[in-house]
Design a protein around this motif. Structure first.
Motif, PDB file in Angstrom:
ATOM      1  N   GLY A  77      76.071  65.969  64.941  1.00 36.88           N
ATOM      2  CA  GLY A  77      74.930  65.862  62.804  1.00 36.88           C
ATOM      3  C   GLY A  77      73.501  64.739  62.969  1.00 36.88           C
ATOM      4  O   GLY A  77      72.471  64.762  62.586  1.00 36.88           O
ATOM      5  N   LEU A  80      82.557  58.101  74.960  1.00 36.36           N
ATOM      6  CA  LEU A  80      83.240  59.346  74.155  1.00 36.36           C
ATOM      7  C   LEU A  80      84.692  58.782  73.515  1.00 36.36           C
ATOM      8  O   LEU A  80      84.765  57.857  74.316  1.00 36.36           O
ATOM      9  N   VAL A  98      78.618  57.967  57.562  1.00 34.63           N
ATOM     10  CA  VAL A  98      77.254  58.605  56.917  1.00 34.63           C
ATOM     11  C   VAL A  98      77.719  59.818  56.841  1.00 34.63           C
ATOM     12  O   VAL A  98      77.797  60.341  58.364  1.00 34.63           O
ATOM     13  N   ASN A  99      77.733  60.860  56.428  1.00 35.46           N
ATOM     14  CA  ASN A  99      77.937  62.379  56.610  1.00 35.46           C
ATOM     15  C   ASN A  99      77.481  62.958  55.023  1.00 35.46           C
ATOM     16  O   ASN A  99      77.532  62.599  54.175  1.00 35.46           O
ATOM     17  N   ALA A 114      83.880  65.484  54.235  1.00 37.52           N
ATOM     18  CA  ALA A 114      84.462  65.103  55.807  1.00 37.52           C
ATOM     19  C   ALA A 114      85.341  64.841  55.587  1.00 37.52           C
ATOM     20  O   ALA A 114      85.791  63.708  55.136  1.00 37.52           O
ATOM     21  N   ARG A 157      83.075  64.148  71.089  1.00 34.96           N
ATOM     22  CA  ARG A 157      83.604  64.848  72.253  1.00 34.96           C
ATOM     23  C   ARG A 157      82.128  66.463  72.354  1.00 34.96           C
ATOM     24  O   ARG A 157      81.636  66.623  73.294  1.00 34.96           O
ATOM     25  N   GLN A 203      91.504  64.365  66.593  1.00 35.83           N
ATOM     26  CA  GLN A 203      91.141  63.865  67.973  1.00 35.83           C
ATOM     27  C   GLN A 203      90.132  62.655  68.270  1.00 35.83           C
ATOM     28  O   GLN A 203      90.116  61.926  69.098  1.00 35.83           O
ATOM     29  N   LYS A 234      69.536  61.499  58.819  1.00 37.26           N
ATOM     30  CA  LYS A 234      67.986  61.537  59.346  1.00 37.26           C
ATOM     31  C   LYS A 234      67.820  60.272  58.847  1.00 37.26           C
ATOM     32  O   LYS A 234      66.475  59.741  59.029  1.00 37.26           O
ATOM     33  N   ILE A 290      80.115  62.714  61.887  1.00 31.91           N
ATOM     34  CA  ILE A 290      80.922  62.694  62.708  1.00 31.91           C
ATOM     35  C   ILE A 290      81.960  63.369  61.907  1.00 31.91           C
ATOM     36  O   ILE A 290      82.068  62.536  60.345  1.00 31.91           O
ATOM     37  N   GLY A 302      88.266  58.562  71.644  1.00 32.67           N
ATOM     38  CA  GLY A 302      88.952  59.778  71.081  1.00 32.67           C
ATOM     39  C   GLY A 302      90.437  59.852  72.030  1.00 32.67           C
ATOM     40  O   GLY A 302      90.327  59.418  72.937  1.00 32.67           O
ATOM     41  N   GLN A 303      91.203  61.067  71.528  1.00 34.69           N
ATOM     42  CA  GLN A 303      92.281  61.085  72.118  1.00 34.69           C
ATOM     43  C   GLN A 303      91.744  61.670  73.817  1.00 34.69           C
ATOM     44  O   GLN A 303      92.557  61.021  74.788  1.00 34.69           O
ATOM     45  N   THR A 304      90.439  62.223  74.250  1.00 37.76           N
ATOM     46  CA  THR A 304      90.226  62.381  75.115  1.00 37.76           C
ATOM     47  C   THR A 304      89.672  61.316  76.439  1.00 37.76           C
ATOM     48  O   THR A 304      88.573  61.219  76.897  1.00 37.76           O
ATOM     49  N   GLY A 316      85.148  64.094  61.847  1.00 40.30           N
ATOM     50  CA  GLY A 316      86.510  63.424  61.496  1.00 40.30           C
ATOM     51  C   GLY A 316      87.532  64.393  62.008  1.00 40.30           C
ATOM     52  O   GLY A 316      88.511  63.956  61.070  1.00 40.30           O
TER      53      GLY A 316
HETATM   54  C1  LIG Z   1      92.247  68.516  73.499  1.00 34.47           C
HETATM   55  C2  LIG Z   1      91.278  68.672  72.447  1.00 34.47           C
HETATM   56  C3  LIG Z   1      91.018  66.855  72.508  1.00 34.47           C
HETATM   57  C4  LIG Z   1      89.566  66.582  72.135  1.00 34.47           C
HETATM   58  N1  LIG Z   1      89.466  65.330  72.326  1.00 34.47           N
HETATM   59  C5  LIG Z   1      88.434  64.717  71.370  1.00 34.47           C
HETATM   60  C6  LIG Z   1      88.076  63.502  71.159  1.00 34.47           C
HETATM   61  O1  LIG Z   1      88.700  62.571  72.516  1.00 34.47           O
HETATM   62  N2  LIG Z   1      86.518  62.990  70.604  1.00 34.47           N
HETATM   63  C7  LIG Z   1      86.354  64.155  69.807  1.00 34.47           C
HETATM   64  O2  LIG Z   1      85.225  63.110  69.403  1.00 34.47           O
HETATM   65  N3  LIG Z   1      86.514  65.091  70.041  1.00 34.47           N
HETATM   66  C8  LIG Z   1      87.448  65.637  70.634  1.00 34.47           C
HETATM   67  N4  LIG Z   1      87.832  66.934  70.462  1.00 34.47           N
HETATM   68  C9  LIG Z   1      87.212  67.782  69.922  1.00 34.47           C
HETATM   69  C10 LIG Z   1      87.209  67.449  68.425  1.00 34.47           C
HETATM   70  O3  LIG Z   1      88.257  68.944  67.633  1.00 34.47           O
HETATM   71  C11 LIG Z   1      85.381  68.128  67.773  1.00 34.47           C
HETATM   72  O4  LIG Z   1      85.497  69.673  67.785  1.00 34.47           O
HETATM   73  C12 LIG Z   1      84.615  67.426  67.473  1.00 34.47           C
HETATM   74  O5  LIG Z   1      84.848  66.049  66.794  1.00 34.47           O
HETATM   75  C13 LIG Z   1      83.460  67.016  66.820  1.00 34.47           C
HETATM   76  O6  LIG Z   1      82.310  66.711  66.457  1.00 34.47           O
HETATM   77  P1  LIG Z   1      81.227  66.127  65.376  1.00 34.47           P
HETATM   78  O7  LIG Z   1      82.186  66.099  64.463  1.00 34.47           O
HETATM   79  O8  LIG Z   1      80.708  65.570  66.185  1.00 34.47           O
HETATM   80  O9  LIG Z   1      80.697  67.839  65.940  1.00 34.47           O
HETATM   81  P2  LIG Z   1      81.492  68.369  63.906  1.00 34.47           P
HETATM   82  O10 LIG Z   1      82.574  68.761  63.632  1.00 34.47           O
HETATM   83  O11 LIG Z   1      80.288  69.701  64.100  1.00 34.47           O
HETATM   84  O12 LIG Z   1      80.702  67.474  63.146  1.00 34.47           O
HETATM   85  C14 LIG Z   1      79.871  67.390  62.853  1.00 34.47           C
HETATM   86  C15 LIG Z   1      79.169  66.783  61.486  1.00 34.47           C
HETATM   87  O13 LIG Z   1      77.775  65.871  61.278  1.00 34.47           O
HETATM   88  C16 LIG Z   1      77.538  66.030  59.966  1.00 34.47           C
HETATM   89  N5  LIG Z   1      76.169  66.384  59.752  1.00 34.47           N
HETATM   90  C17 LIG Z   1      75.876  67.313  60.040  1.00 34.47           C
HETATM   91  N6  LIG Z   1      73.908  67.278  59.892  1.00 34.47           N
HETATM   92  C18 LIG Z   1      74.327  65.733  58.912  1.00 34.47           C
HETATM   93  C19 LIG Z   1      72.958  64.842  58.568  1.00 34.47           C
HETATM   94  N7  LIG Z   1      72.000  65.122  58.788  1.00 34.47           N
HETATM   95  N8  LIG Z   1      73.354  63.403  58.355  1.00 34.47           N
HETATM   96  C20 LIG Z   1      74.982  63.385  58.107  1.00 34.47           C
HETATM   97  N9  LIG Z   1      75.871  63.995  58.430  1.00 34.47           N
HETATM   98  C21 LIG Z   1      75.881  65.427  58.822  1.00 34.47           C
HETATM   99  C22 LIG Z   1      78.497  67.476  59.290  1.00 34.47           C
HETATM  100  O14 LIG Z   1      78.767  67.277  58.162  1.00 34.47           O
HETATM  101  C23 LIG Z   1      79.511  67.283  59.938  1.00 34.47           C
HETATM  102  O15 LIG Z   1      80.534  66.667  59.887  1.00 34.47           O
HETATM  103  C24 LIG Z   1      89.010  67.698  70.633  1.00 34.47           C
HETATM  104  C25 LIG Z   1      89.493  68.754  70.579  1.00 34.47           C
HETATM  105  C26 LIG Z   1      90.557  69.236  71.858  1.00 34.47           C
HETATM  106  C27 LIG Z   1      91.030  70.922  71.831  1.00 34.47           C
END
Ligand SMILES: Cc1cc2nc3c(=O)[nH]c(=O)nc-3n(C[C@H](O)[C@H](O)[C@H](O)COP(=O)(O)OP(=O)(O)OC[C@H]3O[C@@H](n4cnc5c(N)ncnc54)[C@H](O)[C@@H]3O)c2cc1C
Length: 328
Positions: free
Chosen positions: A217, A253, A290-291, A296, A240, A276, A311, A271, A255-257, A273
């Protein structure tokens, strides 16, 4: 008497914290009638390291000292463990889930014909006539946690992620020292031709007191996250999604990995949440999230939830911090 062995990892002669973390956790969870042994391989063992192992809970230090063991080598280290286990087998053998541990543990478990729970995040013991290890680890992509028991073979082995357990010292503790000579007729198949120091300084997120983290995000806002982190002496971390998009390095990074962190403050923007990610930061003392999405999952673990566009929020946070620091 039941006994648990903990592998003490060293790198260039420097004792790594993971062994002390595991000793401390075992001492917290096990009664005095289970003997805890620290297993150390290297060329030398300093009094300072002996004390650290003892104060963290080792009743016994088993060491094999030899120039061949000065640096980690899969062949020699696996052989050294095999040598020790010819004389006695512990009920449980724990190794850190580090680069060394992930290489060593499967080789040892295969040689000893026993099971291995890899990458555990929680340890429990059932203490009775027989000591049982219950090692819990994320399974099915981190969507559930599985507790694994290896009842029929010893040692019951597990690798455990670093930085999960707190190091706890008690300076009144004492231990005995047992030196076992290194016997190995064969030469290692691994030859180190050249080694090079990382030019990019590895970030030690697990030691950071303040973490300013961003997810998909806010993927275009990392310069602002960095400014905020610099203003308050924190480190930037990422989900991730951000690391996979090559916006941040893998060593940031969480989290889990990635790295498991427990800072005083974890400030998470954009993020979602996912489990992982949460599993690597939910032990933080204060979580601010912040989301834009009120549903979330990050808000389930947040102490302070800000439903807003990061932002808009992040530049305000930066300016406010600057003003506070200028006033000081
Ligand atoms: C085996 C395995 C291991 C994994 N290990 C890890 C790990 O170690 N660490 C990890 O992080 N992930 C890991 N993942 C990936 C995890 O499942 C998620 O896909 C990942 O954490 C998503 O990242 P994100 O929250 O940044 O993105 P998204 O899930 O796309 O979330 C983005 C968020 O940003 C918010 N948003 C968008 N625009 C704004 C804005 N302008 N202001 C505020 N909020 C906004 C949205 O509402 C959303 O909640 C793993 C997955 C698998 C399958």
């Amino acid at each position: 008497m039941n006994n648990v062995w903990v592998f003490m990892e060293q790198n260039h002669g420097k004792l790594q914290p993971i062994g002390l973390e595991l000793l401390s956790e075992c001492r917290r969870k096990l009664t005095q009638d289970t003997q805890i042994s620290a297993v150390y391989f290297g060329e030398h063992l300093t009094d300072k390291d002996k004390d650290a192992m003892t104060f963290c809970g080792a009743d016994e230090i088993i060491c094999t000292l030899d120039s061949k063991l000065s640096q980690y080598d899969t062949h020699y280290y696996a052989k050294a463990i095999e040598n020790l286990m010819k004389h006695e087998r512990p009920d449980v053998f724990l190794i850190g889930s580090t680069l060394q541990g992930r290489d060593l543990a499967p080789r040892v478990s295969a040689r000893l014909n026993t099971g291995l729970t890899a990458d555990a995040t929680l340890l429990e013991f059932e203490q009775g006539e027989k000591l049982l290890l219950l090692a819990t680890r994320p399974a099915l992509g981190g969507n559930l946690f599985a507790t694994i028991i290896c009842e029929n073979n010893i040692p019951q082995m597990a690798t455990i992620r670093p930085s999960i357990f707190k190091i706890e010292e008690d300076k009144s503790r004492a231990s005995t020292l047992k030196e076992v000579p290194f016997v190995c007729e064969s030469t290692s198949k691994v030859k180190v031709l050249h080694s090079e120091k990382l030019t990019h300084k590895k970030v030690e997120l697990n030691k950071a007191q303040v973490i300013v983290a961003g997810g998909r995000g806010v993927s275009n806002m990392f310069p602002v996250l960095k400014d905020i982190a610099n203003l308050i002496g924190g480190e930037v971390a990422a989900s991730r999604a951000v690391v996979d998009a090559n916006i941040e390095q893998k060593d940031r990074l969480v989290g889990q990995t990635g790295t498991t962190v427990h800072p005083k403050v974890y400030f998470a923007s954009g993020i979602s949440g996912a489990i992982q990610h949460i599993s690597g930061m939910d032990k933080s003392e204060l979580i601010i999230a912040v989301n834009t999405d009120p549903n979330a999952l990050i808000f389930d673990v947040a102490d302070i939830s800000i439903i807003a566009d990061a932002k808009q929020v992040l530049p305000l946070v930066k300016e406010e911090l600057k003003a506070i620091l200028a006033y000081k």
